[in-house]
Design an enzyme around this catalytic site. Sequence first.
Site, PDB file in Angstrom:
ATOM      1  N   ASP A  57       5.071   4.023   7.768  1.00  0.00           N
ATOM      2  CA  ASP A  57       6.423   4.441   8.132  1.00  0.00           C
ATOM      3  C   ASP A  57       6.730   4.091   9.586  1.00  0.00           C
ATOM      4  O   ASP A  57       5.846   4.135  10.446  1.00  0.00           O
ATOM      5  CB  ASP A  57       6.550   5.959   7.928  1.00  0.00           C
ATOM      6  CG  ASP A  57       7.984   6.419   7.926  1.00  0.00           C
ATOM      7  OD1 ASP A  57       8.892   5.584   7.760  1.00  0.00           O
ATOM      8  OD2 ASP A  57       8.213   7.636   8.103  1.00  0.00           O
ATOM      9  N   HIS A  69       9.723  -4.897  10.576  1.00  0.00           N
ATOM     10  CA  HIS A  69       9.009  -5.167   9.327  1.00  0.00           C
ATOM     11  C   HIS A  69       8.014  -6.319   9.503  1.00  0.00           C
ATOM     12  O   HIS A  69       6.926  -6.298   8.915  1.00  0.00           O
ATOM     13  CB  HIS A  69      10.009  -5.475   8.216  1.00  0.00           C
ATOM     14  CG  HIS A  69      10.871  -4.308   7.826  1.00  0.00           C
ATOM     15  ND1 HIS A  69      10.352  -3.074   7.483  1.00  0.00           N
ATOM     16  CD2 HIS A  69      12.216  -4.182   7.763  1.00  0.00           C
ATOM     17  CE1 HIS A  69      11.338  -2.246   7.201  1.00  0.00           C
ATOM     18  NE2 HIS A  69      12.480  -2.885   7.372  1.00  0.00           N
ATOM     19  N   LEU A 129     -13.133  -5.120  -1.092  1.00  0.00           N
ATOM     20  CA  LEU A 129     -12.048  -4.154  -0.940  1.00  0.00           C
ATOM     21  C   LEU A 129     -10.980  -4.359  -2.006  1.00  0.00           C
ATOM     22  O   LEU A 129     -10.560  -5.489  -2.269  1.00  0.00           O
ATOM     23  CB  LEU A 129     -11.415  -4.311   0.446  1.00  0.00           C
ATOM     24  CG  LEU A 129     -10.154  -3.476   0.712  1.00  0.00           C
ATOM     25  CD1 LEU A 129     -10.485  -1.996   0.833  1.00  0.00           C
ATOM     26  CD2 LEU A 129      -9.440  -3.975   1.966  1.00  0.00           C
TER      27      LEU A 129
END
Length: 253
Positions: free
Chosen positions: A28, A45, A139
Site C-alpha cells: 500500500d 506504481h 520460492l
Amino acid sequence: MSIDPAIAADPVQHAPMRVPEHLGVIMDGNGRWAVARGKRRTEGHIEGVKALRNLVELCINYGVKHLTVFSFSSENWTRPREEVAFIFNLLRRFVASDLQRLIRNNVKVRIIGTREGLEPSLVRVIDDVEAKTAGNTGLVLVVAFNYGAKAEIAEATRRIAREVAAGRLLADDICEATIDAALYTAGLPDPDLIIRTSGEQRISNFLLWQAAYAEFVFVDEHWPDFDEASFVRVLETFSRRDRRFGGIGTAQK
C-alpha cells in the site's frame, strides 16, 4: 547466501530470527509516495514494482518459501481508468522484464483472482508466466491480481455446491479442508505473517479465510520505501510473537 529456512541471522545484530514460511504483503502507498514527492501517481506504481522485485530477492535470501502479494484488488476498478490501465500494463512489463530472472532464481509464479473483466491479451500473459515457471521448486510467488477474498470465498462455495448437486460430495462431509481445496490458494499453507505498508491498519479483503491465525505487522513506510531494513525489522517483530493458535503460550507454561 545460504540461510536456514526456519532461522535467519540478522545481518546487523546477528541475532536469530524466525522467518515465516508464508508471508503475505499488502503493498500500500504507491500513490501517496508519489504525491508526497510531487510526482504522478503512476510513478509511484513504477517504484512499487522495484520494491516488489527487491522483496522477492529478500525472500529468497532469507528463506521464505511462499510470498503472496496484493497487487490489484477487485475494488480497485473504481480508480481512474487511466491508472487501472497503467497498473495492468505494469503487470505485462513486470512479466516481460523479470520472467527470465524468475526462472533463473527458481521462482514459481501463481496469479490468483478472477480473470473476469481482464483483456484476453493480459490473460495470456498470466497463463504464460504460470506455465513457464510451473516446474520451478524454489520460492512460490503468488500475485493476488483482480482479487477479493469475499469473491474468492463465494466462488469456493459455488464450486462446493456444484459438487453436492452432482452427488459427488455429501453436504455433511463439507469441512474446513473442503473449503481450503476450493479456494484460489489450494495447496498453499496459510500465511504466518501479513505485512501492510503505508500506516493503514486493516486487511482490505485480503486472504480473509487463510489469515485466520496470521500475525499482522503494520508499518508506516509507503510501499516504495520498504527495503531490507524494513524487512528485517518486521522479522524481528514476528520473532517476538508468541503464536498460540488457541492454546497456551510458551510464556505461560
